[in-house]
Scaffold this motif. Structure first.
Motif, PDB file in Angstrom:
ATOM      1  N   LEU A  62      -1.826 121.639 121.713  1.00 17.43           N
ATOM      2  CA  LEU A  62      -0.893 122.749 122.439  1.00 17.43           C
ATOM      3  C   LEU A  62      -0.859 122.054 124.462  1.00 17.43           C
ATOM      4  N   ASP A  63      -2.057 121.827 124.858  1.00 18.27           N
ATOM      5  CA  ASP A  63      -1.934 122.094 126.196  1.00 18.27           C
ATOM      6  C   ASP A  63      -1.044 120.957 126.859  1.00 18.27           C
ATOM      7  N   VAL A  64      -0.941 121.927 128.186  1.00 15.62           N
ATOM      8  CA  VAL A  64       0.715 120.885 129.476  1.00 15.62           C
ATOM      9  C   VAL A  64      -0.152 119.331 129.411  1.00 15.62           C
ATOM     10  N   ASP A  65      -0.883 119.521 129.414  1.00 11.44           N
ATOM     11  CA  ASP A  65      -1.535 118.024 129.768  1.00 11.44           C
ATOM     12  C   ASP A  65      -0.952 116.908 128.505  1.00 11.44           C
ATOM     13  N   PHE A  66      -1.334 117.513 126.996  1.00 10.53           N
ATOM     14  CA  PHE A  66      -2.395 116.701 126.239  1.00 10.53           C
ATOM     15  C   PHE A  66      -1.577 117.337 125.133  1.00 10.53           C
ATOM     16  N   GLY A  67      -0.638 117.295 124.824  1.00  9.86           N
ATOM     17  CA  GLY A  67       0.002 118.241 124.025  1.00  9.86           C
ATOM     18  C   GLY A  67       1.646 118.139 123.883  1.00  9.86           C
ATOM     19  N   THR A  68       2.065 118.309 122.610  1.00  9.73           N
ATOM     20  CA  THR A  68       2.957 117.407 122.202  1.00  9.73           C
ATOM     21  C   THR A  68       4.014 117.794 123.588  1.00  9.73           C
ATOM     22  N   PHE A  69       4.394 118.302 124.570  1.00 11.42           N
ATOM     23  CA  PHE A  69       4.635 118.018 126.114  1.00 11.42           C
ATOM     24  C   PHE A  69       6.892 117.755 125.462  1.00 11.42           C
ATOM     25  N   PRO A  70       7.681 118.790 125.651  1.00 16.08           N
ATOM     26  CA  PRO A  70       7.480 120.470 126.462  1.00 16.08           C
ATOM     27  C   PRO A  70       7.350 121.110 125.059  1.00 16.08           C
ATOM     28  N   PHE A  71       7.112 120.788 123.752  1.00 12.77           N
ATOM     29  CA  PHE A  71       6.463 121.837 123.513  1.00 12.77           C
ATOM     30  C   PHE A  71       4.869 122.116 123.429  1.00 12.77           C
ATOM     31  N   VAL A  72       4.972 123.033 124.294  1.00 14.80           N
ATOM     32  CA  VAL A  72       3.231 123.066 124.591  1.00 14.80           C
ATOM     33  C   VAL A  72       3.396 124.457 124.646  1.00 14.80           C
ATOM     34  N   THR A  73       2.152 124.418 125.464  1.00 14.58           N
ATOM     35  CA  THR A  73       1.815 126.130 126.614  1.00 14.58           C
ATOM     36  C   THR A  73       1.887 125.896 127.704  1.00 14.58           C
ATOM     37  N   SER A  74       1.266 126.713 128.599  1.00 13.61           N
ATOM     38  CA  SER A  74       1.503 126.482 129.694  1.00 13.61           C
ATOM     39  C   SER A  74       0.004 126.127 130.305  1.00 13.61           C
ATOM     40  N   SER A  75      -1.053 126.125 130.349  1.00 17.07           N
ATOM     41  CA  SER A  75      -2.001 125.810 130.834  1.00 17.07           C
ATOM     42  C   SER A  75      -3.199 124.605 129.943  1.00 17.07           C
ATOM     43  N   ASN A  76      -4.416 124.580 130.315  1.00 16.71           N
ATOM     44  CA  ASN A  76      -4.827 123.953 130.188  1.00 16.71           C
ATOM     45  C   ASN A  76      -5.935 124.132 128.994  1.00 16.71           C
ATOM     46  N   THR A  77      -5.603 123.843 127.191  1.00 16.77           N
ATOM     47  CA  THR A  77      -6.655 124.241 126.873  1.00 16.77           C
ATOM     48  C   THR A  77      -7.394 123.344 125.776  1.00 16.77           C
ATOM     49  N   ILE A  78      -7.634 122.434 126.860  1.00 15.26           N
ATOM     50  CA  ILE A  78      -8.513 121.616 126.431  1.00 15.26           C
ATOM     51  C   ILE A  78      -9.972 121.976 127.484  1.00 15.26           C
ATOM     52  N   SER A  79     -11.724 120.990 126.691  1.00 22.18           N
ATOM     53  CA  SER A  79     -12.546 121.805 127.765  1.00 22.18           C
ATOM     54  C   SER A  79     -12.610 121.414 128.922  1.00 22.18           C
ATOM     55  N   ALA A  80     -12.016 120.732 129.590  1.00 22.43           N
ATOM     56  CA  ALA A  80     -11.705 120.784 131.114  1.00 22.43           C
ATOM     57  C   ALA A  80     -11.132 121.737 132.398  1.00 22.43           C
ATOM     58  N   GLY A  81     -10.873 122.667 130.772  1.00 23.66           N
ATOM     59  CA  GLY A  81      -9.748 124.438 131.157  1.00 23.66           C
ATOM     60  C   GLY A  81     -11.113 124.896 131.595  1.00 23.66           C
ATOM     61  N   VAL A  82     -11.975 124.595 131.193  1.00 24.54           N
ATOM     62  CA  VAL A  82     -13.644 125.501 131.121  1.00 24.54           C
ATOM     63  C   VAL A  82     -14.072 125.831 132.539  1.00 24.54           C
ATOM     64  N   CYS A  83     -14.202 124.420 133.137  1.00 27.19           N
ATOM     65  CA  CYS A  83     -14.106 124.405 134.593  1.00 27.19           C
ATOM     66  C   CYS A  83     -13.590 125.123 135.628  1.00 27.19           C
ATOM     67  N   THR A  84     -12.276 124.984 135.654  1.00 29.43           N
ATOM     68  CA  THR A  84     -10.960 125.540 136.274  1.00 29.43           C
ATOM     69  C   THR A  84     -10.760 126.670 135.958  1.00 29.43           C
ATOM     70  N   GLY A  85     -11.184 127.216 134.772  1.00 30.20           N
ATOM     71  CA  GLY A  85     -10.851 128.296 134.026  1.00 30.20           C
ATOM     72  C   GLY A  85     -12.270 129.374 135.139  1.00 30.20           C
TER      73      GLY A  85
END
Ligand code: GDP
Ligand code: IMO
Ligand code: MG
Length: 421
Positions: free
Chosen positions: A225-248
Motif C-alpha cells: 500500500l506504499d504510495v511509491d511501491f504499492g499497487t498504485f493508484p490503489f494505495v495509501t498516501s504515505s511511505n509505509t516502507i522502512s525509508a518512511g521511518v527516516c522522514t517520518g
C-alpha cells in the motif's frame, strides 16, 4: 539504535500484536506514518482494544510513545482513543508525546475523502474515508495545518482560510453535506490535544538515541500500500516502507538496525485494487471466517487468498527486511492443502517480479501446493513441537525469500508467539 516493525502485505498483518509483544525491549515506541486509517488490534487483560494513532507500546509502563511528524493526526479519533486507553488504567498523559510537525486531519479532509471517492464511481480506491489522502495532499501541496500550529494564536484564522479553499473543492465535487457537527467535535478535540506534550520530535528522538535509548518504529498499513511501491493508484498516501521511518521521525538511515517484516501465513486485502492470489471461492470464505477477516477500522470484510511470495520478496527488497514474523499460522490449521504463489504468469511469460501496473494486466498466479498440517497449533509454545508439514511450508518460504521467519504467531494473544530455532 532503531528497529522497525512493519507490514509486508496489504495491511492488517498483525503489526499491533507484534509491536505490543516486542515493546518491553525498547525505550520508545514511535509511529512514523499513516493515521486513523490504521487499526492495530491488541489484547490487554483478555480485552480487545484497537489503536489507530497511538503507538502499540502504550500499555507498557515506563515506555515513551511518540506520534511522529510523518503521521497525519485526527484529533477527534485521538481523543476517543485516549479515553479508551484510559479505561485500562493507563495514564497516557505521562508517556505519550506528539511531534509538532505532524499534520492535522481536518473535518473537510474527511469530507473531501468521501466526496472524491463517490466521484470516482467504479474506480473507487475503497479508502477508509478518514481523510488520509486529502490531508497528505495538503502537506505536499504546502497548505496543511500542523499540530504545532495549535499553540499559535493565529490558528483559527489559518483554519478559516483553509476551510474556504476546501469548500471550493467540495462544491466542485458536488458535496453538500452539513459537516458542522464534525467541526464542533473537532474544536472540542483540539482543546484536548493542545494539552499534550507537543514537542520537537526530531530533536527528542535523536537526543534519546545519543543517550543510548532504543526505539521501535511501528509501521501502519503494508508495503503493497506504499504510495511509491504499492499497487498504485490503489494505495495509501504515505511511505509505509522502512525509508518512511527516516522522514517520518527525523532519524538517519544508519540508525536503523533490524527491519522486522510482518506477514500473514496467507494474504488479505481490504478495499479495491489488484490481488493476484485472491480466492473468490469457498476456500477464500473459509480463510475469512476462520481468520475473522473483517477490518479493524471499517468492519469491511477482507478479501482473502494464498500467500503471495512474489509480492513478499518485493517487499523484503524495498524494506531491507532482516527477519520475518509470520502471523495467523493457526488459521491454516484445518486446511487439507495449502498453496503459495511462487511466480506470476503474464502474457504467456513467467515472472518473479512485480509488474509496473498490476491493475491493467491479467496476472495468473502460479501456485505450488503443500500438504496441510491438520493439527491445532494454537496452544503450542515450542518450535520443536510444530508439525513437520508446517516446518516444510515455512522452510520453502525462507528459501524463496532469502530471509528467515524468526517468529510464528499462533493466535491473537500476546503469549501466542513461537520463536523459531
Ligand atoms: P494490524 O493492522 O497489522 O495491527 O492488524 P489488525 O489488528 O488489523 O488485524 C489482525 C487481526 O488478527 C486482529 O484481529 C488480531 O487480533 C488477529 N491476530 C493477530 N495475530 C494473530 C494470530 O497469530 N492468529 C490469529 N488467529 N489471529 C491473530
Ligand atoms: P493497518 O495499519 C488495511 C487501505 C484502504 C484502501 C487504501 C487507501 O491496520 O494495517 P486510505 O484510507 O489510506 O486512503 O485508503 O488503503 N488501507 C488499509 N488496509 N490496513 C490498513 O491499516 C489500511 N489503511 C489503509 O482499505 O484500500
Ligand atoms: Mg489493521
Amino acid at each position: 539504535m532503531v528497529d522497525v516493525i512493519l507490514g509486508l502485505q496489504w495491511g492488517d498483518e498483525g503489526k499491533g500484536k507484534i509491536v505490543d509483544f516486542f515493546a518491553p525491549g525498547y525505550d520508545i515506541i514511535a509511529r512514523f506514518q499513516g493515521g486513523p486509517n490504521a487499526g492495530h488490534t491488541l489484547y490487554v487483560d483478555q480485552k480487545k482494544v484497537v489503536l489507530h494513532q497511538i503507538p502499540s507500546g502504550i500499555f507498557h509502563e515506563g515506555k515513551t510513545n511518540l506520534i511522529g511528524n510523518g503521521v497525519v493526526l485526527d484529533p477527534v479519533t485521538f481523543k476517543r482513543e485516549c479515553e479508551a486507553v484510559a479505561s485500562f488504567g493507563v495514564d497516557y498523559r505521562k508517556n505519550l508525546y506528539i511531534s509538532q510537525r505532524a499534520h492535522l486531519i481536518l473535518p473537510t479532509h474527511r469530507a473531501l475523502d468521501k466526496a472524491s471517492e463517490s466521484a470516482k464511481g467504479n474506480d473507487k480506491i475503497g479508502s477508509t474515508l478518514k481523510g488520509i489522502g486529502p490531508a497528505y495532499m495538503d502537506k505536499t501541496g504546502r497548505n496543511g495545518l500542523r499540530v504545532g500550529d495549535l499553540l499559535d494564536k493565529n490558528f483559527v484564522t489559518e483554519y478559516i482560510k483553509l476551510r474556504l479553499k476546501h469548500q471550493r473543492l467540495l462544491d466542485g465535487l458536488n458535496f453538500h453535506e452539513d459537516i458542522s457537527a464534525w467541526e464542533e467535535e473537532f474544536f472540542e478535540a483540539l482543546e484536548f490535544t493542545r494539552q499534550f506534550k507537543i514537542l520537537n520530535g526530531e530533536y527528542f528522538i535523536n537526543d534519546m538515541i545519543r543517550q543510548g535509548k532504543t526505539v521501535l518504529a511501528e509501521g501502519a498499513q503494508g508495503s503493497m500500500l506504499d504510495v511509491d511501491f504499492g499497487t498504485f493508484p490503489f494505495v495509501t498516501s504515505s511511505n509505509t516502507i522502512s525509508a518512511g521511518v527516516c522522514t517520518g521521525l527525523g532519524i538517519a538511515p544508519q540508525q536503523i538496525k533490524e527491519v522486522i517484516g510482518v506477514s500473514k501465513a496467507y494474504c488479505t486485502r481490504v478495499g479495491s485494487g489488484p490481488f493476484p492470489t485472491e480466492l473468490n471461492d469457498k476456500t477464500g470464505e473459509q480463510l475469512r471466517e476462520i481468520g475473522c477477516e473483517f477490518g479493524a477500522t471499517t468492519g469491511r470484510p477482507r478479501r482473502c487468498g494464498w500467500i503471495d511470495l512474489v509480492a513478499l520478496k518485493f517487499a523484503c527488497m524495498v524494506n531491507g527486511v532482516t527477519q520475518i514474523v509470520m502471523t495467523k499460522a493457526d488459521v491454516l490449521d484445518s486446511f487439507e492443502e495449502l498453496q503459495v504463489c511462487a511466480s506470476y504468469h503474464i502474457d504467456g511469460q513467467s515472472t518473479e517480479q512485480i509488474p509496473y501496473q498490476m491493475n491493467r494486466i491479467d496476472i495468473r498466479p502460479v501456485l505450488k501446493s503443500f500438504e496441510g498440517w491438520k493439527k491445532d497449533i494454537s496452544s503450542q509454545k515450542d518450535f520443536r513441537n510444530l508439525p513437520v508439514e508446517m516446518k516444510y511450508y515455512i522452510d520453502f518460504i525462507n528459501k524463496y525469500l532469502g530471509v528467515q521467519v524468526t517468529y510464528i504467531s499462533n493466535g491473537p494473544d500476546r503469549e501466542q508467539l513461537i520463536k523459531v530455532h
